[in-house]
Write a protein that holds these residues in place. Structure first.
Motif, PDB file in Angstrom:
ATOM      1  N   TYR A 266       0.828  -1.218   0.000  1.00  0.00           N
ATOM      2  CA  TYR A 266       0.000   0.000   0.000  1.00  0.00           C
ATOM      3  C   TYR A 266       0.862   1.267   0.000  1.00  0.00           C
ATOM      4  CZ  TYR A 266      -4.235   2.624   1.590  1.00  0.00           C
ATOM      5  OH  TYR A 266      -5.328   3.469   1.710  1.00  0.00           O
ATOM      6  N   ARG A 267       2.141   1.112   0.296  1.00  0.00           N
ATOM      7  CA  ARG A 267       3.007   2.278   0.465  1.00  0.00           C
ATOM      8  C   ARG A 267       3.057   3.201  -0.763  1.00  0.00           C
ATOM      9  NH1 ARG A 267       9.313   2.396   2.668  1.00  0.00           N
ATOM     10  NH2 ARG A 267       9.635   4.654   2.334  1.00  0.00           N
ATOM     11  N   PRO A 268       3.213   2.669  -1.991  1.00  0.00           N
ATOM     12  CA  PRO A 268       3.282   3.600  -3.132  1.00  0.00           C
ATOM     13  C   PRO A 268       2.048   4.490  -3.242  1.00  0.00           C
ATOM     14  CG  PRO A 268       4.026   1.419  -3.776  1.00  0.00           C
ATOM     15  CD  PRO A 268       3.452   1.277  -2.409  1.00  0.00           C
ATOM     16  N   TYR A 269       0.883   3.916  -3.009  1.00  0.00           N
ATOM     17  CA  TYR A 269      -0.346   4.717  -3.072  1.00  0.00           C
ATOM     18  C   TYR A 269      -0.323   5.792  -1.981  1.00  0.00           C
ATOM     19  CZ  TYR A 269      -5.207   6.094  -2.490  1.00  0.00           C
ATOM     20  OH  TYR A 269      -6.359   6.832  -2.381  1.00  0.00           O
ATOM     21  N   VAL A 270       0.053   5.397  -0.775  1.00  0.00           N
ATOM     22  CA  VAL A 270       0.062   6.342   0.346  1.00  0.00           C
ATOM     23  C   VAL A 270       1.009   7.503   0.051  1.00  0.00           C
ATOM     24  CG1 VAL A 270       0.648   6.631   2.790  1.00  0.00           C
ATOM     25  CG2 VAL A 270      -0.598   4.596   2.037  1.00  0.00           C
ATOM     26  N   GLU A 271       2.173   7.194  -0.477  1.00  0.00           N
ATOM     27  CA  GLU A 271       3.142   8.267  -0.704  1.00  0.00           C
ATOM     28  C   GLU A 271       2.700   9.212  -1.818  1.00  0.00           C
ATOM     29  OE1 GLU A 271       6.995   6.300  -0.929  1.00  0.00           O
ATOM     30  OE2 GLU A 271       7.172   6.588   1.252  1.00  0.00           O
ATOM     31  N   VAL A 272       1.998   8.688  -2.822  1.00  0.00           N
ATOM     32  CA  VAL A 272       1.431   9.566  -3.851  1.00  0.00           C
ATOM     33  C   VAL A 272       0.406  10.507  -3.225  1.00  0.00           C
ATOM     34  CG1 VAL A 272      -0.081   9.619  -5.870  1.00  0.00           C
ATOM     35  CG2 VAL A 272       1.874   8.070  -5.821  1.00  0.00           C
ATOM     36  N   GLN A 273      -0.434   9.973  -2.347  1.00  0.00           N
ATOM     37  CA  GLN A 273      -1.455  10.809  -1.705  1.00  0.00           C
ATOM     38  C   GLN A 273      -0.826  11.861  -0.794  1.00  0.00           C
ATOM     39  OE1 GLN A 273      -4.733  10.618  -2.597  1.00  0.00           O
ATOM     40  NE2 GLN A 273      -3.879   9.155  -4.069  1.00  0.00           N
ATOM     41  N   LEU A 274       0.197  11.468  -0.050  1.00  0.00           N
ATOM     42  CA  LEU A 274       0.880  12.446   0.812  1.00  0.00           C
ATOM     43  C   LEU A 274       1.495  13.563  -0.015  1.00  0.00           C
ATOM     44  CD1 LEU A 274       2.656  10.041   3.345  1.00  0.00           C
ATOM     45  CD2 LEU A 274       0.582  11.381   3.728  1.00  0.00           C
ATOM     46  N   ALA A 275       2.050  13.199  -1.173  1.00  0.00           N
ATOM     47  CA  ALA A 275       2.644  14.207  -2.053  1.00  0.00           C
ATOM     48  C   ALA A 275       1.599  15.176  -2.590  1.00  0.00           C
ATOM     49  CB  ALA A 275       3.377  13.526  -3.209  1.00  0.00           C
ATOM     50  N   ARG A 276       0.358  14.712  -2.654  1.00  0.00           N
ATOM     51  CA  ARG A 276      -0.747  15.574  -3.114  1.00  0.00           C
ATOM     52  C   ARG A 276      -1.317  16.428  -1.995  1.00  0.00           C
ATOM     53  NH1 ARG A 276      -4.023  11.026  -6.728  1.00  0.00           N
ATOM     54  NH2 ARG A 276      -2.603  11.054  -8.522  1.00  0.00           N
ATOM     55  N   GLY A 277      -0.788  16.272  -0.788  1.00  0.00           N
ATOM     56  CA  GLY A 277      -1.252  17.086   0.327  1.00  0.00           C
ATOM     57  C   GLY A 277      -2.283  16.427   1.218  1.00  0.00           C
ATOM     58  N   VAL A 278      -2.588  15.142   0.976  1.00  0.00           N
ATOM     59  CA  VAL A 278      -3.539  14.432   1.825  1.00  0.00           C
ATOM     60  C   VAL A 278      -2.877  14.134   3.162  1.00  0.00           C
ATOM     61  CG1 VAL A 278      -4.907  12.312   2.087  1.00  0.00           C
ATOM     62  CG2 VAL A 278      -4.694  13.404  -0.163  1.00  0.00           C
ATOM     63  N   GLY A 312       3.396  16.580   9.215  1.00  0.00           N
ATOM     64  CA  GLY A 312       4.565  15.904   8.684  1.00  0.00           C
ATOM     65  C   GLY A 312       4.542  14.397   8.823  1.00  0.00           C
ATOM     66  N   ALA A 313       3.492  13.833   9.410  1.00  0.00           N
ATOM     67  CA  ALA A 313       3.410  12.376   9.562  1.00  0.00           C
ATOM     68  C   ALA A 313       3.462  11.713   8.187  1.00  0.00           C
ATOM     69  CB  ALA A 313       2.128  11.988  10.286  1.00  0.00           C
ATOM     70  N   ASP A 314       4.311  10.673   8.063  1.00  0.00           N
ATOM     71  CA  ASP A 314       4.461  10.021   6.768  1.00  0.00           C
ATOM     72  C   ASP A 314       4.570   8.509   6.948  1.00  0.00           C
ATOM     73  OD1 ASP A 314       7.039   9.614   7.728  1.00  0.00           O
ATOM     74  OD2 ASP A 314       7.964  11.092   6.408  1.00  0.00           O
ATOM     75  N   TRP A 315       5.057   7.816   5.916  1.00  0.00           N
ATOM     76  CA  TRP A 315       5.112   6.366   5.961  1.00  0.00           C
ATOM     77  C   TRP A 315       6.007   5.844   7.090  1.00  0.00           C
ATOM     78  CZ3 TRP A 315       2.092   2.772   4.070  1.00  0.00           C
ATOM     79  CH2 TRP A 315       2.503   1.432   4.172  1.00  0.00           C
ATOM     80  N   THR A 316       6.934   6.644   7.543  1.00  0.00           N
ATOM     81  CA  THR A 316       7.800   6.237   8.651  1.00  0.00           C
ATOM     82  C   THR A 316       6.976   5.818   9.861  1.00  0.00           C
ATOM     83  OG1 THR A 316       9.458   7.824   7.884  1.00  0.00           O
ATOM     84  CG2 THR A 316       9.727   6.957  10.120  1.00  0.00           C
ATOM     85  N   LEU A 317       5.860   6.510  10.097  1.00  0.00           N
ATOM     86  CA  LEU A 317       4.989   6.171  11.222  1.00  0.00           C
ATOM     87  C   LEU A 317       4.392   4.773  11.050  1.00  0.00           C
ATOM     88  CD1 LEU A 317       3.570   7.365  13.827  1.00  0.00           C
ATOM     89  CD2 LEU A 317       1.608   7.772  12.301  1.00  0.00           C
ATOM     90  N   VAL A 318       4.011   4.448   9.830  1.00  0.00           N
ATOM     91  CA  VAL A 318       3.441   3.122   9.559  1.00  0.00           C
ATOM     92  C   VAL A 318       4.488   2.049   9.810  1.00  0.00           C
ATOM     93  CG1 VAL A 318       2.302   1.673   7.836  1.00  0.00           C
ATOM     94  CG2 VAL A 318       1.859   4.141   7.874  1.00  0.00           C
ATOM     95  N   GLU A 319       5.717   2.282   9.369  1.00  0.00           N
ATOM     96  CA  GLU A 319       6.787   1.319   9.605  1.00  0.00           C
ATOM     97  C   GLU A 319       7.054   1.145  11.105  1.00  0.00           C
ATOM     98  OE1 GLU A 319       8.373  -0.750   7.761  1.00  0.00           O
ATOM     99  OE2 GLU A 319       7.624  -0.133   5.793  1.00  0.00           O
ATOM    100  N   HIS A 320       6.985   2.234  11.827  1.00  0.00           N
ATOM    101  CA  HIS A 320       7.176   2.154  13.277  1.00  0.00           C
ATOM    102  C   HIS A 320       6.078   1.289  13.900  1.00  0.00           C
ATOM    103  CE1 HIS A 320       8.044   3.131  17.388  1.00  0.00           C
ATOM    104  NE2 HIS A 320       6.936   3.845  17.545  1.00  0.00           N
ATOM    105  N   ALA A 321       4.856   1.473  13.454  1.00  0.00           N
ATOM    106  CA  ALA A 321       3.751   0.663  13.965  1.00  0.00           C
ATOM    107  C   ALA A 321       3.934  -0.806  13.593  1.00  0.00           C
ATOM    108  CB  ALA A 321       2.424   1.193  13.417  1.00  0.00           C
ATOM    109  N   LEU A 322       4.429  -1.046  12.388  1.00  0.00           N
ATOM    110  CA  LEU A 322       4.639  -2.428  11.937  1.00  0.00           C
ATOM    111  C   LEU A 322       5.690  -3.147  12.775  1.00  0.00           C
ATOM    112  CD1 LEU A 322       4.551  -2.430   8.025  1.00  0.00           C
ATOM    113  CD2 LEU A 322       3.267  -3.930   9.556  1.00  0.00           C
TER     114      LEU A 322
END
Length: 332
Positions: A266-278, A312-322
């Motif tokens: 799911y990461r590629p989708y999430v990072e595209v959305q974050l780049a769009r300001g979501v 500023g929360a990003d995919w790093t948070l998801v990895e931390h949770a994982l």
């Protein structure tokens, strides 16, 4: 009469119910990763909002979601026809008319479950929708409203709509109580009667029937397939989304993947959305149940719940949770 196109049967076997405030595009992309063969549904959108509102927001959809249906609310045939045409133009694979929601808002607007009492209005709406678009038009309904427990009323409702060209019905197999119960209670209190959905399929074998309501695990879902075309999961799919993956593999084949593997896909989708300001919180709220009942599941949920809203929360948070879930072995 123009008949609505049939939906390939294999696309009906597994589906995720339209759920207000839950099944947005972020959620559907996640569910698609879990269940490549499932049919997905949007949140209910009122036809008037589709015609006059912000379509880019209301009809947002990622190309990877297909097959995905747009669920409409409303009771005016001409308006529903316009909205169905727009939905098809935006790429939805199916237009579904809501005849089951019991909330005060839909009662005030005379749509949703109220339409169970107006079969001819539903038929007129369905006929107009079928004429307006080339994708399948389907109906999601209850068994009846309030104290109406007559089989003939239910099957008469169905037959009237079949006469308008519809051949696919999602049956939430309980009544809707329009007075005295909240929408949440309406999903739990009125007794389930799956046998009515089964009987509908037996007596009207030409129809495509999907059963919905109270399906909590893989065994229950699988049992329905002996009687109808498909099982539609709602809250169970949202709160324990790994169930979708387990069912998809069980019914369609493929390799069972771990929760962590699916989430990282799911990461590629999430990072595209974050780049769009979501904001990350709008995405991760749909992930909270992925490790439900698993070691580290509570910590996973806590990390995402407490951190995703921060700037500023990003995919790093998801990895931390994982990481918190990977310290102990998990059940499949």
């Amino acid at each position: 009469m123009i008949a609505s196109p049939a939906i390939p049967t294999e696309q009906l076997r597994l589906s995720v119910a339209p759920m207000m405030d839950w099944t947005d595009s972020h959620c559907r992309v996640f569910h698609r990763l879990l269940a490549p063969h499932a049919r997905l549904y949007s949140e209910m959108v009122h036809a008037n909002a589709v015609v006059l509102g912000d379509r880019a927001r209301l009809l947002a959809m990622d190309p990877g979601e297909h097959p995905v249906a747009l669920q409409l609310g409303g009771s005016e045939p001409a308006l529903l026809a316009q909205a169905a045409r727009i939905g098809a133009e935006w790429g939805y694979d199916e237009i579904n008319l809501n005849c089951g929601c019991p909330s005060d808002r839909v009662q005030a607007g005379r749509f949703g479950a109220c339409l169970m009492r107006e079969p001819q209005r539903v038929a007129d709406s369905v006929a107009a929708m079928i004429a307006a678009c080339s994708v399948p038009v389907t109906v999601k309904c209850r068994l009846g409203v309030d104290d109406d427990h007559e089989w003939q009323h239910f099957v008469g409702f169905i037959d009237t709509i079949v006469g308008a060209g519809c051949q696919t019905f999602v049956v939430h197999a309980r009544n809707a109580w329009l007075k005295g119960l909240s929408p949440k209670e309406n999903r739990e209190v009125p007794p389930l009667r799956y046998d009515w959905a089964y009987r509908l399929k037996r007596e009207r074998p030409q129809l495509q029937v999907i059963v919905n309501g109270g399906i909590a695990d893989a065994e229950e879902a699988s049992a329905h397939l002996a009687h109808v075309e498909g099982a539609m999961l709602g809250r169970a799919a949202y709160h324990t989304p790994y169930l979708l993956h387990a069912l998809d593999v069980r019914w369609f084949g493929g390799e069972l993947q771990s929760r962590a593997e699916l989430l990282r896909a799911y990461r590629p989708y999430v990072e595209v959305q974050l780049a769009r300001g979501v904001s990350l919180k709008h995405i991760t709220r749909h992930l909270l149940g992925l490790f439900a009942g698993q070691p580290g599941g509570r910590a996973f949920r806590q990390v995402l719940s407490e951190g995703a809203h921060k700037p500023g929360a990003d995919w790093t948070l998801v990895e931390h949770a994982l990481v918190l879930t990977e310290r102990e072995p998990h059940s499949p």
